[in-house]
Design a protein around this motif. Structure first.
Motif: not given
Length: 123
Positions: A92-107
């Motif tokens: 969960i901490e990893f996800f929240f720390q890298n949320f912007s990168v994950i969102l960018f990749l999904i878009i």
């Protein structure tokens, strides 16, 4: 010390004993408001981690304050004045720390799939 790339899954381990020093060079950035004469400011810093084997690691990730703090931390650890506790991130901490990168990749994935679909259906 681990040096990693923000958008790529690559990282490089560097031993603290292999670090010879640090240096930072401010890079000029020009900006203007409308048709005014461009002004030069120094907000981007090119940071080098100098290794003993004459190689350098270059990064733009550290601003002036962060650069000084990292340099102080490495020097303290080399002099054995402090302890370095490594905390492993939970999922969960990893996800929240890298949320912007994950969102960018999904878009990007949605855009690529949409464009691919449009190209295939229009052919």
């Amino acid at each position: 010390m681990i040096v990693s790339y923000q958008f790529l899954p690559f990282s490089k381990k560097v031993l603290l004993n292999d670090i010879n020093g640090f240096k930072q060079i401010p890079k000029p950035v020009k900006y203007s408001k409308g048709f005014e004469k461009p002004q030069t400011i120094y907000t981007i810093f090119e940071t080098f981690i100098i290794l003993k084997n004459k190689n350098d690691i270059k990064t733009y990730a550290l601003d002036d304050f962060e650069f000084n703090e990292v340099r102080k931390l490495v020097e303290k650890i080399k002099r054995r004045e402090g302890k370095l506790e490594v905390k492993k991130l939970t999922t969960i901490e990893f996800f929240f720390q890298n949320f912007s990168v994950i969102l960018f990749l999904i878009i990007c994935l949605i855009l690529v799939l949409g464009l691919s679909n449009a190209l295939i259906n229009n052919s």
